[in-house]
Design a protein around this motif. Structure first.
Motif, PDB file in Angstrom:
ATOM      1  N   SER A 210     -22.591 113.072  11.511  1.00  0.00           N
ATOM      2  CA  SER A 210     -22.134 114.363  11.629  1.00  0.00           C
ATOM      3  C   SER A 210     -20.719 114.453  11.621  1.00  0.00           C
ATOM      4  O   SER A 210     -20.297 115.561  11.579  1.00  0.00           O
TER       5      SER A 210
ATOM      6  N   VAL B 219     -25.123 119.132   7.459  1.00  0.00           N
ATOM      7  CA  VAL B 219     -26.567 118.979   8.184  1.00  0.00           C
ATOM      8  C   VAL B 219     -26.658 117.662   8.483  1.00  0.00           C
ATOM      9  O   VAL B 219     -26.758 116.803   7.364  1.00  0.00           O
TER      10      VAL B 219
ATOM     11  N   LYS C 210     -30.342 115.597   9.967  1.00  0.00           N
ATOM     12  CA  LYS C 210     -31.432 115.739  10.851  1.00  0.00           C
ATOM     13  C   LYS C 210     -32.077 114.552  10.698  1.00  0.00           C
ATOM     14  O   LYS C 210     -32.132 113.990   9.765  1.00  0.00           O
TER      15      LYS C 210
END
Length: 93
Positions: free
Chosen positions: A32, A39, A41
């Motif tokens: 990140s 994004v 995740k």
């Protein structure tokens, strides 16, 4: 009056597999921080071998409760019988 449209730039996705689950959060944090990353995740994994349906299917195989079909039509013929299969095929479903 002319209408203006804006188009979002295309985004690429990168899938990263991590074998050491204890490092997932650290790797997620590191990725990140990279320039251009929007994004990050974590996706849950799914192990089908832990399901009741899988265990039931393996039990069927173990006990010979399986059949072979040469095609989808052949499978439906075996399951429904020739008469019901013919009705199904003639209904154009």
């Amino acid at each position: 009056m002319a209408t203006m449209t804006t188009q979002a730039p295309a985004a690429a996705q990168l899938l990263v597999s991590i074998s050491d689950l204890s490092m997932v959060n650290d790797i997620k944090k590191a990725i990140s921080m990279l320039k251009g990353v929007t994004v990050v995740k974590k996706q849950k994994t799914y192990d089908i071998t832990k399901t009741a349906g899988y265990r039931e299917a393996m039990d069927d195989v173990k006990h010979g409760r399986v059949y072979h079909a040469d095609s989808v039509d052949d499978m439906f013929r075996q399951i429904l019988g020739e008469e019901e299969f013919s009705k199904l095929r003639s209904s154009h479903v």
